[in-house]
Scaffold this motif. Sequence first.
Motif, PDB file in Angstrom:
ATOM      1  N   ASP A   1      48.401  27.180  74.395  1.00  0.00           N
ATOM      2  CA  ASP A   1      47.154  26.480  74.697  1.00  0.00           C
ATOM      3  C   ASP A   1      46.008  27.279  74.089  1.00  0.00           C
ATOM      4  O   ASP A   1      45.690  28.381  74.552  1.00  0.00           O
ATOM      5  N   ARG A   2      45.387  26.735  73.056  1.00  0.00           N
ATOM      6  CA  ARG A   2      44.343  27.486  72.346  1.00  0.00           C
ATOM      7  C   ARG A   2      43.148  27.809  73.222  1.00  0.00           C
ATOM      8  O   ARG A   2      42.384  28.731  72.950  1.00  0.00           O
ATOM      9  N   ARG A   3      42.965  27.076  74.325  1.00  0.00           N
ATOM     10  CA  ARG A   3      41.835  27.309  75.222  1.00  0.00           C
ATOM     11  C   ARG A   3      41.959  28.628  75.969  1.00  0.00           C
ATOM     12  O   ARG A   3      40.959  29.195  76.426  1.00  0.00           O
ATOM     13  N   VAL A   4      43.179  29.128  76.112  1.00  0.00           N
ATOM     14  CA  VAL A   4      43.378  30.365  76.877  1.00  0.00           C
ATOM     15  C   VAL A   4      43.961  31.480  76.019  1.00  0.00           C
ATOM     16  O   VAL A   4      44.432  32.497  76.544  1.00  0.00           O
ATOM     17  N   MET A   5      43.943  31.306  74.688  1.00  0.00           N
ATOM     18  CA  MET A   5      44.543  32.302  73.803  1.00  0.00           C
ATOM     19  C   MET A   5      43.610  33.462  73.481  1.00  0.00           C
ATOM     20  O   MET A   5      44.046  34.567  73.182  1.00  0.00           O
ATOM     21  N   LEU A   6      42.299  33.208  73.514  1.00  0.00           N
ATOM     22  CA  LEU A   6      41.356  34.271  73.153  1.00  0.00           C
ATOM     23  C   LEU A   6      41.305  35.327  74.257  1.00  0.00           C
ATOM     24  O   LEU A   6      41.271  34.991  75.447  1.00  0.00           O
ATOM     25  N   PRO A   7      41.292  36.607  73.905  1.00  0.00           N
ATOM     26  CA  PRO A   7      41.280  37.681  74.910  1.00  0.00           C
ATOM     27  C   PRO A   7      39.917  37.800  75.583  1.00  0.00           C
ATOM     28  O   PRO A   7      38.926  37.229  75.109  1.00  0.00           O
TER      29      PRO A   7
ATOM     30  N   TRP B   1      36.485  34.570  82.927  1.00  0.00           N
ATOM     31  CA  TRP B   1      37.506  34.320  83.947  1.00  0.00           C
ATOM     32  C   TRP B   1      37.254  33.014  84.690  1.00  0.00           C
ATOM     33  O   TRP B   1      38.202  32.339  85.111  1.00  0.00           O
ATOM     34  N   HIS B   2      36.004  32.635  84.804  1.00  0.00           N
ATOM     35  CA  HIS B   2      35.688  31.344  85.426  1.00  0.00           C
ATOM     36  C   HIS B   2      36.252  30.205  84.563  1.00  0.00           C
ATOM     37  O   HIS B   2      36.829  29.237  85.088  1.00  0.00           O
ATOM     38  N   TYR B   3      36.101  30.346  83.241  1.00  0.00           N
ATOM     39  CA  TYR B   3      36.625  29.322  82.339  1.00  0.00           C
ATOM     40  C   TYR B   3      38.147  29.302  82.376  1.00  0.00           C
ATOM     41  O   TYR B   3      38.770  28.229  82.402  1.00  0.00           O
ATOM     42  N   GLN B   4      38.763  30.484  82.380  1.00  0.00           N
ATOM     43  CA  GLN B   4      40.229  30.554  82.456  1.00  0.00           C
ATOM     44  C   GLN B   4      40.742  29.875  83.715  1.00  0.00           C
ATOM     45  O   GLN B   4      41.727  29.120  83.682  1.00  0.00           O
TER      46      GLN B   4
ATOM     47  N   ARG C   1      43.264  26.540  84.242  1.00  0.00           N
ATOM     48  CA  ARG C   1      44.493  26.589  85.053  1.00  0.00           C
ATOM     49  C   ARG C   1      44.461  25.568  86.189  1.00  0.00           C
ATOM     50  O   ARG C   1      45.501  25.054  86.602  1.00  0.00           O
ATOM     51  N   ASN C   2      43.278  25.296  86.710  1.00  0.00           N
ATOM     52  CA  ASN C   2      43.153  24.360  87.835  1.00  0.00           C
ATOM     53  C   ASN C   2      42.887  22.923  87.397  1.00  0.00           C
ATOM     54  O   ASN C   2      42.796  22.030  88.239  1.00  0.00           O
ATOM     55  N   ASP C   3      42.766  22.734  86.089  1.00  0.00           N
ATOM     56  CA  ASP C   3      42.485  21.400  85.567  1.00  0.00           C
ATOM     57  C   ASP C   3      43.698  20.491  85.783  1.00  0.00           C
ATOM     58  O   ASP C   3      44.817  20.809  85.376  1.00  0.00           O
TER      59      ASP C   3
END
Length: 229
Positions: free
Chosen positions: A51-57, A83-86, A90-92
């Motif tokens: 998932d490219r949305r969560v790949m960036l460190p 972390w709010h975006y991450q 995950r909760n989406d």
Amino acid sequence: MKSSTGIFVFIILLSFFGCKKKEIEKVDKLQFEKSVINTVFLEIVDSIYMDRRVMLPPPSPRTDFKTNKKDTIGYNNELKKYWHYQDSIRNDKNRILIGVYDDVKKISPQETEILPKEINLSKYSYDISKETDEYKFDLKTFANNKKFDFQYTSKYPHQRDWDLNDKNSSMPVGTISVSRIQFNKTKTSGILSAGASCGGGRCGRGFLVIIENKSGKWKIAKIIHTWVS
């Protein structure tokens, strides 16, 4: 003369029905293979998708080079946003849009080289036709899947052109590809290759997937990570 003509016609008929039988057997084999990949596809996707949305460190602390001090206040704010975006991803509860490569082709060359090192191939009957014969993966089976929204990659620009920072929900978060399955002689085990990418030409992974039929149900027996980019 009539006898010779009759024999000739008989031979032609035998040849015709022989070819017809082979065509039917080929169709039956393909239908069997399609039913198997449909059974294990979701398990494969769940195991390897990116998932490219969560790949960036997480962001790194910024340093004020004039004072040589770290901007901890600004960094902490950026970290909270990250972390709010991450957590929001995950909760989406919306379905995850995945691009699936249209065609199911042969096991990739990288995995073909690795196969003998990882698997005892003596029980497998290699089908050379799968080196050339391809078919289009049918996504209709998974149209109502609650977790994933599968679409053909051909609907979008090539995944190497995707921007990892792009949060556009109309684009897939990643891609999946699967290969033809090579079965063992008893059709109780199979080998295929699979690939996953999050786009941008910077993140991709390849796998060999071993599947087995146990108690009438096809499941993944082993996943071998073969390459990363």
